[in-house]
Design an enzyme around this catalytic site. Structure first.
Site, PDB file in Angstrom:
ATOM      1  N   TYR A 170      -7.068  60.066 100.440  1.00  0.00           N
ATOM      2  CA  TYR A 170      -6.722  60.415 101.807  1.00  0.00           C
ATOM      3  C   TYR A 170      -6.832  61.912 102.083  1.00  0.00           C
ATOM      4  CZ  TYR A 170      -4.761  55.705 102.341  1.00  0.00           C
ATOM      5  OH  TYR A 170      -4.586  54.348 102.408  1.00  0.00           O
ATOM      6  N   LYS A 190      -6.815  51.966  88.362  1.00  0.00           N
ATOM      7  CA  LYS A 190      -8.096  51.250  88.204  1.00  0.00           C
ATOM      8  C   LYS A 190      -8.920  52.028  87.185  1.00  0.00           C
ATOM      9  CE  LYS A 190     -10.888  47.873  89.361  1.00  0.00           C
ATOM     10  NZ  LYS A 190     -10.616  46.490  88.907  1.00  0.00           N
ATOM     11  N   ASP A 243      -5.977  45.382  90.816  1.00  0.00           N
ATOM     12  CA  ASP A 243      -6.306  44.035  91.259  1.00  0.00           C
ATOM     13  C   ASP A 243      -5.393  43.009  90.602  1.00  0.00           C
ATOM     14  OD1 ASP A 243      -7.564  44.905  88.949  1.00  0.00           O
ATOM     15  OD2 ASP A 243      -9.429  43.842  89.311  1.00  0.00           O
ATOM     16  N   ASP A 280      -0.431  52.362  99.340  1.00  0.00           N
ATOM     17  CA  ASP A 280      -0.502  51.983 100.741  1.00  0.00           C
ATOM     18  C   ASP A 280      -0.716  50.473 100.876  1.00  0.00           C
ATOM     19  OD1 ASP A 280      -0.660  52.092 103.471  1.00  0.00           O
ATOM     20  OD2 ASP A 280      -2.465  53.301 103.561  1.00  0.00           O
ATOM     21  N   ASP A 338       2.490  47.083 101.503  1.00  0.00           N
ATOM     22  CA  ASP A 338       2.423  46.129 102.608  1.00  0.00           C
ATOM     23  C   ASP A 338       2.457  44.697 102.076  1.00  0.00           C
ATOM     24  OD1 ASP A 338       2.350  48.185 104.384  1.00  0.00           O
ATOM     25  OD2 ASP A 338       0.467  47.626 105.329  1.00  0.00           O
TER      26      ASP A 338
END
Length: 366
Positions: free
Chosen positions: A143, A193, A226, A250, A254
């Site tokens: 970001y 990852k 994942d 992020d 959620d």
């Protein structure tokens, strides 16, 4: 105790409605204490600021935030501002605040309140007892990384964002997660990852070193993002403290919010600098703005986090959390957590009233 100064950004959409209910809970605490404890001052932020000042965050807004003891934010953004140039969209104010205030760690608890077990899309036996904390790195990663932007490269229109992390950035957010775990079950799961992204290969290395050197009493495990997304659905109770990058955090938070029953239930705290910022994780929900039906509980619980982390008032924070659970146990529900024939459907203001009454009852029973 000197009064605490709170910078209030009601923001856009349902932001002003839910912030009003959150602040009114603070007034109940003052009422019980018999003295003024919190001074609040409001400023525009996000789309509301752009409409007046032409920028999503004015200099006055930033100065007020810096001069305060804590920031309470409603929500920013909405479709009406989506056509704006990227640099002046409402969300840029949120990213700017995090960077300017040095808020590098975002704490997002995911707790399932017993009265809402059946509101989760997962089976009761999977979600009962969930109490996890995601620590999301907040001022680094893709970001904020450079280079970024959209340009033509060799005649081809190309969008670029850069995932970048430095050792100091990883060390400091890892320490936040390890310190939190010492107050919980002393278990940390670091999510990355590292099998594909070199930036998170460094992430795994540094988190491992910090854990081994400084926190040998904390059990550290690693998980690919994942797999973590799958495990949150398969067996969410296996997690306690999760620490991860800006982008992964992020997304995963959620997902975790919906496991609890509604994104309208979850608060957050952004810490790391002198001034902490507290906000619900839901968006501005412009489709229901002004209708008096928004769920204020995430904002009220964000106020509880502010009392705990910025003002060192854990007893008052606990009273708010207990009050929310009491109101839910009594069957009161806003539309996002209501099921036909179960409990009483109420609006924003009545839900706030019920929580305030439940807080006050606790003081009267002392």
């Amino acid at each position: 105790m000197a009064s605490k100064k709170i910078c209030v950004f009601p923001g856009d959409g349902i932001g002003p409605e839910v912030v009003r209910e959150g602040l009114s809970v603070l007034r109940v605490i003052e009422q019980a204490a018999g003295k003024r404890m919190f001074e609040t001052e409001e400023e525009l932020l996000g789309g509301a600021s752009y409409d007046v000042h032409g920028v999503p965050m004015s200099r006055n807004a930033l100065a007020l935030a810096r001069a305060s003891d804590a920031v309470l934010l409603g929500a920013v953004g909405g479709p009406r501002w989506d056509p704006l140039p990227f640099a002046v969209r409402p969300e840029r104010a949120l990213l700017g605040l995090r960077k300017e205030l040095g808020l590098f760690a975002n704490l997002r608890p995911a707790v399932v309140f017993a009265p809402l077990l059946d509101a989760s899309p997962l089976r009761r036996e999977l979600v009962e007892g969930i109490d996890l904390m995601v620590v999301r790195e907040l001022t680094g990663g893709i970001y904020f990384g450079e280079p970024r932007g959209v340009s033509f490269i060799n005649g081809v229109e190309t969008g670029i964002n850069t995932e970048i992390y430095t050792r100091p950035e990883i060390e400091r957010v890892a320490r936040v997660a390890f310190e939190l775990s010492r107050k919980r079950s002393r278990r940390v799961t670091s999510v990355d990852k590292s099998n594909v992204l070199e930036a998170t290969e460094l992430w795994r290395k540094v988190v491992s070193e910090v854990g081994a050197k400084e926190y040998p009493d904390v059990a550290l495990s690693h998980m690919l993002v994942d797999n973590c997304a799958m495990q949150l659905i398969r067996n969410p109770r296996q997690f306690d403290v999760v620490v991860t990058t800006n982008l992964f955090g992020d997304i995963l938070t959620d997902e975790a919010s919906m496991i609890t029953g509604s994104i309208g239930m979850l608060p957050s705290a952004s810490i790391g600098g002198k001034v902490g910022m507290y906000e619900p994780i839901h968006g501005s929900a412009p489709d229901i703005a002004g209708k008096g039906v928004a769920n204020p509980l995430a904002t009220i619980l964000s106020v509880a986090m502010m009392l705990k982390y910025s003002f060192d008032m854990p007893a008052e924070a606990a009273r708010i959390e207990k009050a929310v659970e009491r109101v839910l146990a009594d069957g009161y529900r806003t539309g996002d957590i209501y099921r036909e024939g179960e409990g009483k459907k109420v609006g924003t203001t009545e839900m706030g009233d019920r929580v305030r009454h439940a807080v006050l009852n606790q003081y009267q029973k002392r």
